[in-house]
Write a protein that holds these residues in place. Structure first.
Motif: not given
Length: 118
Positions: A35-45
């Motif tokens: 559970e939590g933030i998996i990845s951060v890209s320019d288009a989507v979190i």
């Protein structure tokens, strides 16, 4: 036109406070350890939550995850688009950009990226 994952939207009132919109892809029903933030890209979190996608449980869990990561009150975090979809737009209210929108967005991206790296 695709929007960036993190963008600032100015408030319609006379105050300096505005909103930050986050484009998120949510994976409900995940293992509690993931559970939590998996990845951060320019288009989507990408966010994983252990709550199931029924009766708003996953939306509530997303609000809690983002509130915790960004250290912002849950009352200021709201799902404004995609209530019944995995692709959601989350609005975080009460953000004071202090005249530097890009610095504010960079700071939020760094907080999200730090949570993803944990």
């Amino acid at each position: 036109m695709a929007f960036p994952a993190i963008r600032h939207v100015a408030s319609s009132s006379k105050t300096a406070l505005g909103y930050i919109y986050l484009q998120c892809h949510v994976k409900p029903g995940a293992n509690k350890q993931r559970e939590g933030i998996i990845s951060v890209s320019d288009a989507v979190i990408e966010i994983c939550v252990s709550a199931q996608a029924r009766e708003g449980e996953a939306n509530k869990a997303v609000r809690e995850v983002l509130s915790s990561v960004l250290k912002h009150p849950k009352s200021d975090v709201e799902v404004i688009r995609g209530l019944k979809s995995r692709d959601k737009t989350i609005a975080i209210g009460g953000i004071d950009v202090k005249g530097d929108e890009q610095k504010c967005i960079s700071s939020i991206r760094a907080q999200l990226q730090s949570a993803a790296d944990e």
